[in-house]
Write an enzyme that holds these catalytic residues in place. Structure first.
Site, PDB file in Angstrom:
ATOM      1  N   HIS A   5      40.419  38.848  41.653  1.00 28.40           N
ATOM      2  CA  HIS A   5      41.545  39.568  41.047  1.00 28.40           C
ATOM      3  C   HIS A   5      42.854  39.213  41.731  1.00 28.40           C
ATOM      4  CE1 HIS A   5      41.960  42.469  44.378  1.00 28.40           C
ATOM      5  NE2 HIS A   5      40.628  42.522  44.407  1.00 28.40           N
TER       6      HIS A   5
ATOM      7  N   CYS B  62      36.464  41.440  48.014  1.00 26.13           N
ATOM      8  CA  CYS B  62      36.802  40.745  46.767  1.00 26.13           C
ATOM      9  C   CYS B  62      37.487  39.416  47.072  1.00 26.13           C
ATOM     10  CB  CYS B  62      37.746  41.610  45.922  1.00 26.13           C
ATOM     11  SG  CYS B  62      36.944  43.014  45.136  1.00 26.13           S
TER      12      CYS B  62
END
Length: 143
Positions: free
Chosen positions: A98, A114
């Site tokens: 992301h 992440c």
């Protein structure tokens, strides 16, 4: 003994075929944890080479080969203070590729696990995944 040998042989065959699955994908995002980079290959050609941030000390970014599970264009973390996760491509549970607003930290480990990208690059990858589809996309994370 025969069963153990059969399981071993099957495991070897599956491991040998994993790279072929990545090659069959029309879109591949390869993340290298040691260099904190992502190389995006689309239809057999390298299209992009980007800096990323993955799990910092005390956190873990899973390695392996994944297909996207779901997308969220304007996601916010429920676990980490409602942090923005624009153009999130979830690939394993709560782990996603992301965008981040901490662009200055790209190129070194800085996340809770992440894979973070510049938001413009995250938008580009998000769009490619939408176009190519989950089955034709591979996210490969290596040490």
């Amino acid at each position: 003994m025969k069963r153990v040998l059969s399981v071993f042989i099957l495991s070897v065959v599956i491991l040998a075929l994993l790279p072929l699955a990545a090659e069959a994908a029309t879109l591949t995002a390869r993340i290298d944890l040691s260099s904190q980079t992502m190389v995006v290959t689309h239809r057999g050609k390298v299209k992009y080479h980007w800096k990323v941030s993955t799990g910092r000390r005390g956190y873990y970014t899973p390695t392996g080969s994944y297909s996207p599970k779901w997308l969220s264009k304007h996601h916010r973390s429920r676990k980490y203070n409602n942090a923005p996760m624009p153009f999130a491509i979830f690939f394993r549970g709560g782990y996603a590729v992301h965008g981040t607003n901490e662009i200055s930290r790209l190129g070194r480990p800085a996340s809770h696990g992440c894979v973070r990208l510049d938001p413009r690059n995250a938008a580009t990858l998000f769009s490619l995944v939408q176009r190519e589809g989950f089955k034709n996309t591979r996210i490969i994370i290596r040490k």
